[in-house]
Design a protein around this motif. Structure first.
Motif, short mmCIF file in Angstrom:
data_model
loop_
_atom_site.label_atom_id
_atom_site.label_comp_id
_atom_site.label_asym_id
_atom_site.label_seq_id
_atom_site.Cartn_x
_atom_site.Cartn_y
_atom_site.Cartn_z
N GLY A 94 0.82 -1.20 0.00
CA GLY A 94 0.00 0.00 0.00
C GLY A 94 0.85 1.26 0.00
N ALA A 95 1.93 1.24 0.78
CA ALA A 95 2.84 2.39 0.82
C ALA A 95 3.50 2.61 -0.54
CB ALA A 95 3.90 2.19 1.90
N VAL A 96 3.91 1.53 -1.19
CA VAL A 96 4.51 1.64 -2.52
C VAL A 96 3.51 2.23 -3.51
CG1 VAL A 96 5.44 0.33 -4.47
CG2 VAL A 96 6.23 -0.17 -2.15
N LEU A 97 2.27 1.79 -3.43
CA LEU A 97 1.25 2.34 -4.33
C LEU A 97 1.03 3.84 -4.07
CD1 LEU A 97 -1.39 -0.55 -4.42
CD2 LEU A 97 0.17 0.18 -6.25
N CYS A 98 1.08 4.25 -2.81
CA CYS A 98 0.94 5.68 -2.50
C CYS A 98 2.10 6.48 -3.10
CB CYS A 98 0.87 5.89 -0.99
SG CYS A 98 -0.69 5.36 -0.27
N ILE A 99 3.32 5.96 -2.97
CA ILE A 99 4.49 6.64 -3.54
C ILE A 99 4.38 6.65 -5.07
CG2 ILE A 99 6.99 6.55 -3.84
CD1 ILE A 99 6.25 7.58 -1.13
N ALA A 100 3.91 5.56 -5.65
CA ALA A 100 3.73 5.52 -7.11
C ALA A 100 2.70 6.57 -7.53
CB ALA A 100 3.30 4.12 -7.55
N GLY A 101 1.65 6.72 -6.73
CA GLY A 101 0.67 7.77 -7.01
C GLY A 101 1.29 9.15 -6.94
N ALA A 102 2.14 9.38 -5.94
CA ALA A 102 2.85 10.66 -5.83
C ALA A 102 3.74 10.87 -7.04
CB ALA A 102 3.68 10.68 -4.55
N ALA A 103 4.36 9.82 -7.50
CA ALA A 103 5.22 9.93 -8.69
C ALA A 103 4.40 10.36 -9.90
CB ALA A 103 5.92 8.60 -8.96
N MET A 104 3.20 9.82 -10.03
CA MET A 104 2.36 10.21 -11.16
C MET A 104 2.02 11.70 -11.09
SD MET A 104 -0.16 6.95 -11.91
CE MET A 104 -1.12 7.21 -10.46
N PHE A 105 1.75 12.21 -9.90
CA PHE A 105 1.46 13.64 -9.76
C PHE A 105 2.64 14.51 -10.18
CE2 PHE A 105 -1.98 12.39 -6.80
CZ PHE A 105 -2.99 13.14 -7.37
#
Length: 111
Positions: A94-105
Protein backbone atom coordinates in the motif's frame (compact mmCIF):
# COMPACT_ATOMS: atom_id res chain seq x y z
CA UNK A 1 17.12 5.60 -19.16
CA UNK A 2 20.69 6.25 -18.00
CA UNK A 3 19.34 8.16 -15.01
CA UNK A 4 17.04 5.30 -13.98
CA UNK A 5 19.81 2.70 -14.32
CA UNK A 6 22.29 4.78 -12.31
CA UNK A 7 19.70 5.54 -9.62
CA UNK A 8 18.83 1.85 -9.36
CA UNK A 9 22.48 0.86 -8.99
CA UNK A 10 23.08 3.62 -6.45
CA UNK A 11 20.09 2.44 -4.42
CA UNK A 12 21.38 -1.13 -4.40
CA UNK A 13 24.65 0.11 -2.89
CA UNK A 14 22.88 2.40 -0.41
CA UNK A 15 20.54 -0.35 0.75
CA UNK A 16 23.54 -2.60 1.33
CA UNK A 17 25.34 0.22 3.19
CA UNK A 18 22.39 1.00 5.47
CA UNK A 19 20.85 -2.42 6.04
CA UNK A 20 23.45 -5.03 5.05
CA UNK A 21 25.15 -4.68 8.42
CA UNK A 22 22.01 -6.07 10.09
CA UNK A 23 23.14 -9.51 8.89
CA UNK A 24 26.28 -9.12 11.04
CA UNK A 25 25.07 -8.54 14.61
CA UNK A 26 28.53 -9.30 16.01
CA UNK A 27 30.05 -6.26 14.31
CA UNK A 28 30.68 -3.29 16.54
CA UNK A 29 28.88 -0.09 15.63
CA UNK A 30 32.15 1.59 14.52
CA UNK A 31 32.85 -1.41 12.26
CA UNK A 32 29.35 -1.19 10.75
CA UNK A 33 29.82 2.54 10.17
CA UNK A 34 33.19 2.13 8.46
CA UNK A 35 31.95 -0.66 6.19
CA UNK A 36 28.76 1.30 5.47
CA UNK A 37 30.74 4.41 4.52
CA UNK A 38 32.92 2.35 2.20
CA UNK A 39 29.87 0.97 0.42
CA UNK A 40 28.12 4.37 0.40
CA UNK A 41 31.03 5.88 -1.53
CA UNK A 42 30.01 3.78 -4.54
CA UNK A 43 26.39 4.88 -4.07
CA UNK A 44 27.43 8.51 -4.14
CA UNK A 45 29.58 7.98 -7.24
CA UNK A 46 26.46 6.72 -9.04
CA UNK A 47 23.79 9.02 -7.55
CA UNK A 48 25.55 12.30 -8.35
CA UNK A 49 25.95 11.58 -12.09
CA UNK A 50 22.42 10.11 -12.21
CA UNK A 51 20.93 13.32 -10.90
CA UNK A 52 23.12 15.59 -13.01
CA UNK A 53 22.30 13.64 -16.18
CA UNK A 54 18.60 13.53 -15.35
CA UNK A 55 18.48 17.25 -14.58
CA UNK A 56 20.31 18.05 -17.84
CA UNK A 57 17.77 15.90 -19.70
CA UNK A 58 14.87 17.94 -18.33
CA UNK A 59 13.80 16.25 -15.11
CA UNK A 60 13.11 18.63 -12.23
CA UNK A 61 14.72 18.15 -8.84
CA UNK A 62 11.36 17.03 -7.46
CA UNK A 63 10.90 14.49 -10.23
CA UNK A 64 14.37 13.08 -9.64
CA UNK A 65 13.67 12.76 -5.93
CA UNK A 66 10.36 10.97 -6.38
CA UNK A 67 11.92 8.60 -8.94
CA UNK A 68 14.69 7.86 -6.44
CA UNK A 69 12.18 7.18 -3.65
CA UNK A 70 10.16 4.79 -5.77
CA UNK A 71 13.31 2.93 -6.82
CA UNK A 72 14.40 2.82 -3.17
CA UNK A 73 11.17 1.12 -2.11
CA UNK A 74 11.43 -1.47 -4.87
CA UNK A 75 15.11 -2.20 -4.16
CA UNK A 76 14.44 -2.42 -0.43
CA UNK A 77 11.50 -4.79 -0.93
CA UNK A 78 13.75 -7.16 -2.85
CA UNK A 79 16.57 -6.78 -0.30
CA UNK A 80 14.24 -7.31 2.68
CA UNK A 81 12.76 -10.42 1.13
CA UNK A 82 15.96 -12.00 -0.21
CA UNK A 83 18.63 -10.91 2.30
CA UNK A 84 16.76 -10.17 5.53
CA UNK A 85 14.14 -12.89 4.91
CA UNK A 86 11.34 -10.49 5.89
CA UNK A 87 7.90 -10.87 4.32
CA UNK A 88 6.43 -8.00 2.35
CA UNK A 89 2.87 -7.47 3.57
CA UNK A 90 -0.11 -5.49 2.37
CA UNK A 91 0.96 -2.36 4.29
CA UNK A 92 4.26 -2.21 2.42
CA UNK A 93 2.50 -2.73 -0.89
CA UNK A 94 0.00 0.00 0.00
CA UNK A 95 2.84 2.39 0.82
CA UNK A 96 4.51 1.64 -2.52
CA UNK A 97 1.25 2.34 -4.33
CA UNK A 98 0.94 5.68 -2.50
CA UNK A 99 4.49 6.64 -3.54
CA UNK A 100 3.73 5.52 -7.11
CA UNK A 101 0.67 7.77 -7.01
CA UNK A 102 2.85 10.66 -5.83
CA UNK A 103 5.22 9.93 -8.69
CA UNK A 104 2.36 10.21 -11.16
CA UNK A 105 1.46 13.64 -9.76
CA UNK A 106 5.06 14.81 -10.26
CA UNK A 107 4.84 13.96 -13.96
CA UNK A 108 1.33 15.23 -14.79
CA UNK A 109 1.61 17.79 -17.55
CA UNK A 110 5.27 17.00 -18.30
CA UNK A 111 5.87 17.27 -22.01
Amino acid sequence: MTTIILLTLSNIFMTMAWYGQLKFPNWTIPMAIIVGWGIALFEYCLAVPANRIGYAQGFTGGQLKIIQELITLIVFAIFATVVLKEPIGWRYLGAVLCIAGAAMFMFVGRS
